[in-house]
Scaffold this motif. Sequence first.
Motif, PDB file in Angstrom:
ATOM      1  N   ASP A 148       0.867  -1.175   0.000  1.00 41.96           N
ATOM      2  CA  ASP A 148       0.000   0.000   0.000  1.00 41.96           C
ATOM      3  C   ASP A 148       0.911   1.235   0.000  1.00 41.96           C
ATOM      4  O   ASP A 148       1.523   1.560   1.033  1.00 41.96           O
ATOM      5  N   THR A 150       0.278   4.214   0.039  1.00 40.61           N
ATOM      6  CA  THR A 150      -0.146   5.387   0.821  1.00 40.61           C
ATOM      7  C   THR A 150       0.401   5.299   2.254  1.00 40.61           C
ATOM      8  O   THR A 150       0.242   6.216   3.035  1.00 40.61           O
ATOM      9  N   ARG A 151       1.007   4.148   2.587  1.00 39.77           N
ATOM     10  CA  ARG A 151       1.596   3.983   3.927  1.00 39.77           C
ATOM     11  C   ARG A 151       3.090   3.731   3.795  1.00 39.77           C
ATOM     12  O   ARG A 151       3.556   3.207   2.767  1.00 39.77           O
ATOM     13  N   CYS A 181       7.135   6.301  -2.618  1.00 43.63           N
ATOM     14  CA  CYS A 181       6.916   5.896  -1.218  1.00 43.63           C
ATOM     15  C   CYS A 181       6.631   7.145  -0.385  1.00 43.63           C
ATOM     16  O   CYS A 181       7.297   8.168  -0.554  1.00 43.63           O
ATOM     17  N   SER A 185       8.801   6.565   5.047  1.00 45.16           N
ATOM     18  CA  SER A 185       9.413   5.366   4.446  1.00 45.16           C
ATOM     19  C   SER A 185      10.912   5.373   4.721  1.00 45.16           C
ATOM     20  O   SER A 185      11.505   6.411   5.020  1.00 45.16           O
TER      21      SER A 185
END
Length: 272
Positions: A148, A150-151, A181, A185
């Motif tokens: 994902d 978005t995370r 990312c 991240s």
Amino acid sequence: MAANANFEPTFDISKPTIARVYDALLGGKDNFAADREGADAYLKYVPNAGDCAKENRQALVKGVKYMAGKGIDQFLDIGAGLPTMENTHQAAQSINPDAKVVYVDNDPIVLAHGRSLLATDKSTTIVTADLRNPQDILDHPDVKDMLDFTRPIGLMVVGLHMHFHDDEGADEWVRLIMDACPSGSYLLITDFVDTGEPLQKAMEQAGLESLGNGWIRTPERIEEHFLGLPLEPPGLDFLARWFPGEPDREIPAVEDLEPWQRILMAGVARKP
Ligand code: SAM
């Protein structure tokens, strides 16, 4: 394993490949005569080349556990290598059993051997793709299914930069992925270093002879692989001195390291 089930890999066993030579240096069994000859070329120049490979593997595990400890629960491991003792998904899942891992390697043998290891694992998958085509990695359906974006993601490029000449522009390939990312991240890297020591040069010579690549770089140049992102403590350091998240640990002096322990450096950066 999540996908890629229809891909039937074929390999040329007459020439050494990076993944199989590395496997031979680690004492693995997933290699052929040409790979063992490649590993012998390394051992000729650097008798402790196998120890370098093992220490690199330990640095990978240290880095994964550090990122998992910071709450990272999804990892993109590019240049993953053949499965060995402790792999990224095992290290990550020892901290967070729900952690997801996508392995990427351009050598199809990695997929072939990973299939059996991951047959029952729904949180880990292997993709055959090339860092030289970073958009293909981002667009790969298995990558999109598992991660994902978005995370925060733990992006790993461990033991890979040395296999690209500076003219090839590996930093820009990694940048394209890191740009996808989000904030929070991490980027974990190890690379061959050049601080002017003869054994570092010997490692480069061994790589050029065995595989046609394996260049050494100054610490300043390795720092550029982190794309300007701030390095987490202790910064970039020799593997035997690199213990992120363990500030109280006793760290050996550089001059107390064996020369072979001054061939690889590691660092992990966080995207603000
Ligand atoms: N990351 C693992 C580690 O540090 O233990 C394996 C490192 S091994 C030295 C480098 C791996 O990168 C090999 O498995 C090789 O097949 C893979 N590799 C080489 N060139 C690549 C590329 N252009 N794209 C993706 N993987 C690549």
